[in-house]
Scaffold this motif. Structure first.
Motif, mmCIF file in Angstrom:
data_model
loop_
_atom_site.group_PDB
_atom_site.id
_atom_site.type_symbol
_atom_site.label_atom_id
_atom_site.label_comp_id
_atom_site.label_asym_id
_atom_site.label_seq_id
_atom_site.Cartn_x
_atom_site.Cartn_y
_atom_site.Cartn_z
ATOM 1 N N ARG A 170 0.838 -1.199 0.000
ATOM 2 C CA ARG A 170 0.000 0.000 0.000
ATOM 3 C C ARG A 170 0.871 1.247 0.000
ATOM 4 N N ASP A 171 0.545 2.181 -0.879
ATOM 5 C CA ASP A 171 1.289 3.422 -0.989
ATOM 6 C C ASP A 171 0.630 4.471 -0.106
ATOM 7 N N LYS A 172 1.241 4.753 1.054
ATOM 8 C CA LYS A 172 0.636 5.686 1.995
ATOM 9 C C LYS A 172 0.671 7.127 1.497
ATOM 10 N N ARG A 173 1.470 7.406 0.486
ATOM 11 C CA ARG A 173 1.544 8.761 -0.029
ATOM 12 C C ARG A 173 0.458 9.042 -1.060
ATOM 13 N N ALA A 174 -0.262 8.034 -1.450
ATOM 14 C CA ALA A 174 -1.174 8.174 -2.585
ATOM 15 C C ALA A 174 -2.585 8.591 -2.187
ATOM 16 N N GLY A 175 -2.859 8.819 -0.923
ATOM 17 C CA GLY A 175 -4.197 9.211 -0.511
ATOM 18 C C GLY A 175 -5.000 8.037 0.000
ATOM 19 N N LYS A 176 -6.049 8.341 0.755
ATOM 20 C CA LYS A 176 -6.789 7.291 1.437
ATOM 21 C C LYS A 176 -7.578 6.399 0.492
ATOM 22 N N SER A 177 -7.933 6.902 -0.682
ATOM 23 C CA SER A 177 -8.679 6.046 -1.606
ATOM 24 C C SER A 177 -7.804 4.919 -2.138
ATOM 25 N N ARG A 178 -6.489 5.025 -1.976
ATOM 26 C CA ARG A 178 -5.593 3.958 -2.399
ATOM 27 C C ARG A 178 -5.295 2.977 -1.263
ATOM 28 N N ARG A 179 -5.729 3.312 -0.025
ATOM 29 C CA ARG A 179 -5.366 2.482 1.114
ATOM 30 C C ARG A 179 -6.557 1.745 1.717
ATOM 31 N N LYS A 180 -7.750 2.302 1.599
ATOM 32 C CA LYS A 180 -8.920 1.725 2.264
ATOM 33 C C LYS A 180 -9.847 1.087 1.235
ATOM 34 N N HIS A 181 -9.403 -0.005 0.649
ATOM 35 C CA HIS A 181 -10.231 -0.634 -0.382
ATOM 36 C C HIS A 181 -11.393 -1.408 0.222
ATOM 37 N N GLY A 182 -11.137 -2.307 1.174
ATOM 38 C CA GLY A 182 -12.211 -3.033 1.839
ATOM 39 C C GLY A 182 -13.030 -3.919 0.929
ATOM 40 N N VAL A 183 -12.446 -4.428 -0.141
ATOM 41 C CA VAL A 183 -13.173 -5.253 -1.100
ATOM 42 C C VAL A 183 -12.465 -6.594 -1.239
ATOM 43 N N MET A 184 -13.228 -7.683 -1.077
ATOM 44 C CA MET A 184 -12.674 -9.012 -1.290
ATOM 45 C C MET A 184 -12.524 -9.261 -2.794
ATOM 46 N N ALA A 185 -11.588 -10.124 -3.149
ATOM 47 C CA ALA A 185 -11.354 -10.423 -4.564
ATOM 48 C C ALA A 185 -12.622 -10.930 -5.246
ATOM 49 N N ALA A 186 -13.425 -11.718 -4.518
ATOM 50 C CA ALA A 186 -14.648 -12.259 -5.106
ATOM 51 C C ALA A 186 -15.683 -11.173 -5.401
ATOM 52 N N ASP A 187 -15.556 -10.026 -4.740
ATOM 53 C CA ASP A 187 -16.526 -8.943 -4.919
ATOM 54 C C ASP A 187 -16.027 -7.865 -5.863
ATOM 55 N N ARG A 188 -14.889 -8.091 -6.509
ATOM 56 C CA ARG A 188 -14.295 -7.037 -7.335
ATOM 57 C C ARG A 188 -15.226 -6.595 -8.462
ATOM 58 N N ALA A 189 -15.837 -7.546 -9.149
ATOM 59 C CA ALA A 189 -16.718 -7.181 -10.261
ATOM 60 C C ALA A 189 -17.919 -6.376 -9.765
ATOM 61 N N THR A 190 -18.473 -6.785 -8.623
ATOM 62 C CA THR A 190 -19.603 -6.045 -8.048
ATOM 63 C C THR A 190 -19.182 -4.635 -7.675
ATOM 64 N N TRP A 191 -17.987 -4.522 -7.070
ATOM 65 C CA TRP A 191 -17.483 -3.199 -6.692
ATOM 66 C C TRP A 191 -17.324 -2.305 -7.919
ATOM 67 N N GLN A 192 -16.838 -2.846 -9.006
ATOM 68 C CA GLN A 192 -16.668 -2.041 -10.214
ATOM 69 C C GLN A 192 -18.011 -1.534 -10.717
ATOM 70 N N ARG A 193 -19.047 -2.389 -10.665
ATOM 71 C CA ARG A 193 -20.381 -1.958 -11.107
ATOM 72 C C ARG A 193 -20.922 -0.863 -10.195
ATOM 73 N N VAL A 194 -20.726 -1.038 -8.893
ATOM 74 C CA VAL A 194 -21.198 -0.024 -7.942
ATOM 75 C C VAL A 194 -20.476 1.305 -8.177
ATOM 76 N N ALA A 195 -19.148 1.245 -8.357
ATOM 77 C CA ALA A 195 -18.365 2.461 -8.578
ATOM 78 C C ALA A 195 -18.800 3.171 -9.854
ATOM 79 N N ASP A 196 -19.071 2.391 -10.905
ATOM 80 C CA ASP A 196 -19.524 2.986 -12.163
ATOM 81 C C ASP A 196 -20.895 3.639 -11.992
ATOM 82 N N THR A 197 -21.786 2.954 -11.273
ATOM 83 C CA THR A 197 -23.132 3.486 -11.063
ATOM 84 C C THR A 197 -23.096 4.790 -10.266
#
Length: 255
Positions: A1-28
């Motif tokens: 994790r790159d701590k210099r890159a901002g919190k959106s790069r550090r606090k993902h909280g998404v399991m690998a199995a939920d990645r596709a769902t997360w992408q749909r939610v983010a797009d929506t």
């Protein structure tokens, strides 16, 4: 994790199995992709407010609890809260005399309430000031880092860490919880791999939906970790004691 890159790069909280769902939610939700990143998205604007609310509520209530439990002295509490509380004239004289414990508790709550009012106002003003950049996804700094009371809030956080979170009773409770979580994970995952063990059959009978052999090994482990993560502290410790045999179901201890 790159701590210099901002919190959106550090606090993902998404399991690998939920990645596709997360992408749909983010797009929506219209969350833009962070510059220079293939998957990291800008934080939702409400995330800034939720994070700020957590910072204020948890820190100030933990500080007040620390005072009630004698981990923090009244002088220490006043030193960190009064710069934020913006006390009315005459309050200093009122608090100099020795007071009954109940009144000291009331005054601590009064300071906490005043401080929360100040912090909420400062945080709301910062959100409005940077609203356009936040909505565009160009701003990634925490709101608390921008407010006038930032250093005072940092002082409260340091005091809580030194006097409250490192208190002996708190450390013992955390050790107990960690032991229970590790133990429960061991029991449930063991029921997936130890086919011939007596407890494997019992655990599958009791928790068939959790230790089911259905799905891939990854799916099985995710079910178990989700189940344990959803337990309250009290329930996790009680269940761990029961499975270890140091507490009978119903609350009876072995004789």
């Amino acid at each position: 994790r790159d701590k210099r890159a901002g919190k959106s790069r550090r606090k993902h909280g998404v399991m690998a199995a939920d990645r596709a769902t997360w992408q749909r939610v983010a797009d929506t939700l219209g969350l833009p992709v962070r510059e220079g990143a293939s998957e990291a998205r800008a934080r939702h604007p409400l995330a800034f407010l939720t994070e700020a609310a957590d910072d204020v509520a948890y820190l100030l209530l933990d500080l007040e609890d620390g005072f009630r439990l004698a981990h923090v002295s009244e002088q220490q509490l006043r030193e960190v809260l009064e710069p934020i509380a913006q006390l009315p004239a005459g309050h200093e004289a009122l608090t100099e005399a020795a007071l009954p414990w109940a009144e000291r508790i009331d005054r601590a709550a009064f300071l906490r309430g005043r401080a929360i009012d100040t912090l909420v106002g400062e945080l709301a003003a910062q959100f409005l000031e940077h609203e356009e950049a936040i909505l565009r996804g160009d701003s990634d700094a925490a709101l608390r880092d921008r407010i006038a009371s930032c250093e005072a809030l940092d002082a409260i956080e340091r005091l809580c860490f030194e006097r409250c979170y490192k208190a002996r009773d708190v450390l013992k409770m955390e050790l107990t919880g960690a032991e229970a979580i590790q133990g429960l994970l061991g029991y449930f995952t063991g029921a997936l791999t130890e086919e011939d063990a007596l407890r494997t059959g019992h655990l599958r009978d009791l928790y068939g939906g959790i230790v089911s052999p259905e799905g891939s090994r990854y799916d099985q482990l995710v079910r178990i970790t989700d189940h344990v993560a959803g337990m309250t502290d009290h329930y996790a410790v009680r269940l761990y004691r029961e499975l270890r045999g140091v507490r009978y179901p119903g609350g009876r201890d072995p004789g």
